[in-house]
Motif scaffolding. Structure first.
Motif, PDB file in Angstrom:
ATOM      1  N   ARG A 147       0.871  -1.178   0.000  1.00 24.06           N
ATOM      2  CA  ARG A 147       0.000   0.000   0.000  1.00 24.06           C
ATOM      3  C   ARG A 147       0.909   1.230   0.000  1.00 24.06           C
ATOM      4  N   VAL A 148       0.560   2.222  -0.786  1.00 21.94           N
ATOM      5  CA  VAL A 148       1.374   3.425  -0.931  1.00 21.94           C
ATOM      6  C   VAL A 148       0.764   4.542  -0.099  1.00 21.94           C
ATOM      7  N   ILE A 149       1.603   5.200   0.704  1.00 22.94           N
ATOM      8  CA  ILE A 149       1.147   6.257   1.610  1.00 22.94           C
ATOM      9  C   ILE A 149       1.818   7.583   1.250  1.00 22.94           C
ATOM     10  N   ASP A 150       1.411   8.638   1.954  1.00 19.37           N
ATOM     11  CA  ASP A 150       2.003   9.978   1.855  1.00 19.37           C
ATOM     12  C   ASP A 150       1.841  10.579   0.462  1.00 19.37           C
ATOM     13  N   TRP A 151       0.636  11.068   0.187  1.00 19.47           N
ATOM     14  CA  TRP A 151       0.296  11.625  -1.111  1.00 19.47           C
ATOM     15  C   TRP A 151       0.242  13.152  -1.104  1.00 19.47           C
ATOM     16  N   ALA A 152       0.882  13.782  -0.152  1.00 22.31           N
ATOM     17  CA  ALA A 152       0.797  15.240  -0.020  1.00 22.31           C
ATOM     18  C   ALA A 152       1.372  15.981  -1.222  1.00 22.31           C
ATOM     19  N   ASN A 153       2.348  15.376  -1.916  1.00 17.25           N
ATOM     20  CA  ASN A 153       3.004  16.042  -3.043  1.00 17.25           C
ATOM     21  C   ASN A 153       2.401  15.698  -4.393  1.00 17.25           C
ATOM     22  N   ALA A 154       1.344  14.905  -4.428  1.00 17.61           N
ATOM     23  CA  ALA A 154       0.816  14.393  -5.691  1.00 17.61           C
ATOM     24  C   ALA A 154       0.434  15.518  -6.652  1.00 17.61           C
ATOM     25  N   GLN A 155       0.884  15.368  -7.900  1.00 16.42           N
ATOM     26  CA  GLN A 155       0.557  16.305  -8.962  1.00 16.42           C
ATOM     27  C   GLN A 155       0.410  15.530 -10.267  1.00 16.42           C
ATOM     28  N   ALA A 156       0.120  16.258 -11.334  1.00 17.49           N
ATOM     29  CA  ALA A 156      -0.001  15.663 -12.662  1.00 17.49           C
ATOM     30  C   ALA A 156       1.205  16.047 -13.497  1.00 17.49           C
ATOM     31  N   GLY A 157       1.662  15.119 -14.332  1.00 18.83           N
ATOM     32  CA  GLY A 157       2.816  15.418 -15.156  1.00 18.83           C
ATOM     33  C   GLY A 157       3.348  14.187 -15.845  1.00 18.83           C
ATOM     34  N   PRO A 158       4.557  14.255 -16.393  1.00 23.41           N
ATOM     35  CA  PRO A 158       5.145  13.115 -17.112  1.00 23.41           C
ATOM     36  C   PRO A 158       5.724  12.074 -16.150  1.00 23.41           C
ATOM     37  N   PRO A 159       5.474  10.784 -16.387  1.00 27.30           N
ATOM     38  CA  PRO A 159       5.963   9.729 -15.498  1.00 27.30           C
ATOM     39  C   PRO A 159       7.474   9.762 -15.275  1.00 27.30           C
ATOM     40  N   GLU A 160       8.231  10.205 -16.278  1.00 24.12           N
ATOM     41  CA  GLU A 160       9.689  10.224 -16.153  1.00 24.12           C
ATOM     42  C   GLU A 160      10.152  11.034 -14.940  1.00 24.12           C
ATOM     43  N   VAL A 161       9.409  12.093 -14.621  1.00 26.77           N
ATOM     44  CA  VAL A 161       9.789  12.929 -13.482  1.00 26.77           C
ATOM     45  C   VAL A 161       9.579  12.174 -12.174  1.00 26.77           C
ATOM     46  N   ASP A 162       8.495  11.403 -12.093  1.00 23.56           N
ATOM     47  CA  ASP A 162       8.202  10.653 -10.869  1.00 23.56           C
ATOM     48  C   ASP A 162       9.266   9.589 -10.611  1.00 23.56           C
ATOM     49  N   VAL A 163       9.626   8.842 -11.656  1.00 22.25           N
ATOM     50  CA  VAL A 163      10.656   7.810 -11.517  1.00 22.25           C
ATOM     51  C   VAL A 163      11.999   8.459 -11.174  1.00 22.25           C
TER      52      VAL A 163
END
Length: 230
Positions: A147-163
């Motif tokens: 289970r994934v927690i701590d979503w305070a920074n969630a935004q929309a954008g390109p997956p490459e930035v998240d990885v």
């Protein structure tokens, strides 16, 4: 209330066996995180259930099990397995087109617009949901699965930035030599299963990370080294 966890921005208190209270110390409202988690849960993504949010407080399901970080310390020989799991969690998340209400990365600061435009030209997909803090401390290994927690920074954008953010966070921590080897093995495995090339997101990820006021001078130095390498 019993304090059971303390992060860089929030404290977590136990509310019995089935609920916890997450309270931001910096005064930020919890409604955004609650909305993101409720939406993700409705899409079938593995997040804790949200019970209520008001002001700086978020009441949600209490999860039982170790974090991926704790599991890695106990069983370091599973680094590749945990890395593959982390990559799959990224891939599953990025398959979700971001809802219109989810804030987008600030292109002027993160230089993400061009990357997003390039990606749209390649596969005609819109912005994905990004966690922007998806590392082993924020993955709970429960009996029912991760289970994934701590979503305070969630935004929309390109997956490459998240990885890339996961890479920058983990390579930007001061570690002992054997811990660095474990993290590198985990990241190599994550790269193979994430479905995104983190190199394309490195400029945006390093800028985002360096803007974090909680970064220590030593951590900032490591991130700047990654930034210079590109």
């Amino acid at each position: 209330m019993e304090l059971i966890g303390r992060g860089r921005e929030a404290d977590v208190y136990a509310l019995g066996e089935d609920r916890v209270l997450r309270r931001f110390r910096d005064g930020r409202p919890a409604e955004h995180e609650a909305r993101v988690m409720r939406w993700l849960g409705a899409q079938g993504y593995p997040v804790p259930a949200v019970h209520e949010a008001a002001g700086t407080d978020l009441v949600m399901e209490r999860l039982h099990g170790p974090t991926m970080s704790e599991a890695l310390r106990r069983r370091p020989w599973r680094a590749a397995r945990y890395g593959a799991l982390l990559g799959r969690l990224h891939r599953q998340l990025h398959a979700l087109p971001a809802p219109e209400w989810l804030p987008r990365l600030q292109a002027d600061r993160l230089q993400a617009d061009r990357l997003q435009a390039d990606r749209q030209g390649a596969d005609q997909q819109g912005a994905a949901v990004l966690h922007l803090d998806l590392h082993p401390e924020n993955v709970m290994l429960t009996a029912g699965g991760p289970r994934v927690i701590d979503w305070a920074n969630a935004q929309a954008g390109p997956p490459e930035v998240d990885v890339a953010m996961t890479f920058v966070i983990l390579r930007g921590i001061v570690l002992r030599p054997h811990e660095r080897l474990l993290i590198r093995g985990l990241l190599r495995s994550m790269a193979r299963s994430s479905g995104a090339d983190r190199r394309a997101g490195m400029p945006a990820a390093t800028q985002w990370r360096l803007a974090d006021p909680n970064l220590t001078p030593a951590e900032a130095g490591l991130v700047r080294r990654l930034q210079r390498r590109g």
